[in-house]
Motif scaffolding. Structure first.
Motif, PDB file in Angstrom:
ATOM      1  N   PHE A 299       0.811  -1.221   0.000  1.00 18.45           N
ATOM      2  CA  PHE A 299       0.000   0.000   0.000  1.00 18.45           C
ATOM      3  C   PHE A 299       0.848   1.277   0.000  1.00 18.45           C
ATOM      4  O   PHE A 299       0.350   2.357   0.299  1.00 18.45           O
ATOM      5  N   TRP A 300       2.120   1.133  -0.350  1.00 17.53           N
ATOM      6  CA  TRP A 300       2.990   2.305  -0.498  1.00 17.53           C
ATOM      7  C   TRP A 300       2.982   2.721  -1.959  1.00 17.53           C
ATOM      8  O   TRP A 300       2.909   1.881  -2.865  1.00 17.53           O
ATOM      9  N   SER A 301       3.041   4.015  -2.203  1.00 22.14           N
ATOM     10  CA  SER A 301       3.039   4.502  -3.585  1.00 22.14           C
ATOM     11  C   SER A 301       4.216   5.430  -3.825  1.00 22.14           C
ATOM     12  O   SER A 301       4.768   6.030  -2.892  1.00 22.14           O
ATOM     13  N   TYR A 302       4.581   5.528  -5.071  1.00 25.38           N
ATOM     14  CA  TYR A 302       5.686   6.392  -5.478  1.00 25.38           C
ATOM     15  C   TYR A 302       5.276   7.126  -6.747  1.00 25.38           C
ATOM     16  O   TYR A 302       4.924   6.506  -7.759  1.00 25.38           O
ATOM     17  N   ALA A 303       5.293   8.455  -6.693  1.00 22.63           N
ATOM     18  CA  ALA A 303       4.969   9.275  -7.858  1.00 22.63           C
ATOM     19  C   ALA A 303       6.226   9.459  -8.697  1.00 22.63           C
ATOM     20  O   ALA A 303       7.219  10.025  -8.219  1.00 22.63           O
ATOM     21  N   VAL A 304       6.198   8.987  -9.921  1.00 16.81           N
ATOM     22  CA  VAL A 304       7.350   9.131 -10.810  1.00 16.81           C
ATOM     23  C   VAL A 304       7.454  10.601 -11.219  1.00 16.81           C
ATOM     24  O   VAL A 304       6.520  11.138 -11.827  1.00 16.81           O
TER      25      VAL A 304
END
Length: 313
Positions: A299-304
């Motif tokens: 449930f972790w996200s990373y915005a490119v």
């Protein structure tokens, strides 16, 4: 463009990490998302995320081990119940088509949308107006592939006022210039497209690898990528075990990121033996080689990050 990690564990689920599934969300570009692998209970993870199953457009499978595919049948069936009516395409190694078709047939599952299953080989497996997807075979116990997703350059906005000042009314010529095509006017004037377009924005590149040992194909797919998602099943002190089972260590992932000159490394596919503070061992090991490293969690996200606009030639 965002990466959303639905499952980051290796082999089997644990209380902290479900098995592998990664979403690439591109709401601004297309309004939906793609999945990379679909381990058991992926559809449950989607229900606890900002993603909507009906908006799933494509599923890319790296290899046919259970922790990467056992969630597919349930997800396909549930997509219909969640209002998914648009076509869905699945890409994966040879055998994926037979496995899915026989599973759906025996379970008498009925889908309310067109399903396309593409068995991949190395090379470009998808290209449209926004993205291209290239794949290469990695080094694992079964055929395992990595994917290189390359966003195409976004052209700058058309400088309409500049055209109007030259007495050129709106029409088909505007469309050609917007596409970057030079135009010859009936009065003999030549319009260079680059003079009538604002700053363009270079596309981003994301490499998502399946299970693998260190290999040249990983470097090829990761070369100069904005983000590399690499399996990091073990710490380097278990290198022999990782090699035996055709996996990578955190050190292996970091070395690949460094050699490939990527911007960011994200480690995933973490063995369940690493819990709590033990996870820091993996992160610290990788950061000592490649500082811009993250350890993914469920449930972790990373915005490119977007790239800076550049002047057209």
């Amino acid at each position: 463009m965002d990466l959303y990690f639905l499952g980051t564990g290796a082999g089997m689920p644990s209380k902290q990490r479900n098995v592998t599934s990664i979403a690439l969300s591109y709401v601004d570009e297309r309004g939906g998302f793609w999945l990379f692998d679909c381990g058991e209970a992926t559809q449950h993870r989607i229900m606890h995320s900002p993603l909507r199953l009906s908006k799933l457009e494509k599923l890319f499978v790296t290899h046919l081990h259970g922790d990467h595919i056992y969630g597919i049948p349930g997800l396909l069936a549930s997509r219909s119940y969640h209002g998914g009516e648009t076509p869905l395409a699945i890409y994966g190694p040879k055998g994926i088509k037979h496995w899915i078709e026989i599973t759906l047939k025996l379970s008498q599952s009925r889908l309310n949308y067109p399903l396309e299953i593409v068995e991949i080989e190395e090379g470009i497996v998808l290209e449209d107006d926004h993205f291209s997807v290239e794949t290469a075979r990695l080094e694992h116990r079964v055929d395992s592939y990595g994917y290189r997703v390359k966003e195409k350059e976004k052209p700058g906005r058309l400088l309409i006022e500049k055209l109007r000042n030259l007495g050129i009314p709106s029409g088909p010529l505007y469309g050609k210039l917007k596409q970057g095509l030079d135009v010859d006017l009936e009065d003999g004037r030549k319009l260079a497209a680059g003079e009538f377009l604002g700053l363009s924005t270079p596309g981003r590149t994301v490499a998502i690898l399946g299970d693998t040992r260190v290999c040249e194909a990983s470097l090829k797919l990761a070369e100069n990528a904005d983000v590399l998602v690499h399996e990091s099943t073990f710490a380097s002190k278990l290198h022999d075990l990782a090699f035996k089972y055709h996996h990578s260590t955190a050190k292996d992932a970091a070395m690949t990121a460094k050699k490939a000159a990527v911007q960011t490394l994200i480690m995933t596919h973490i063995s369940s033996r690493y819990q709590g503070e033990e996870e820091e061992e993996l992160l610290n090991e990788a950061k000592s080689i490649f500082p811009n490293t993250f350890l993914a969690r469920d449930f972790w996200s990373y915005a490119v990050p977007s790239k800076k606009a550049k002047q057209n030639k």
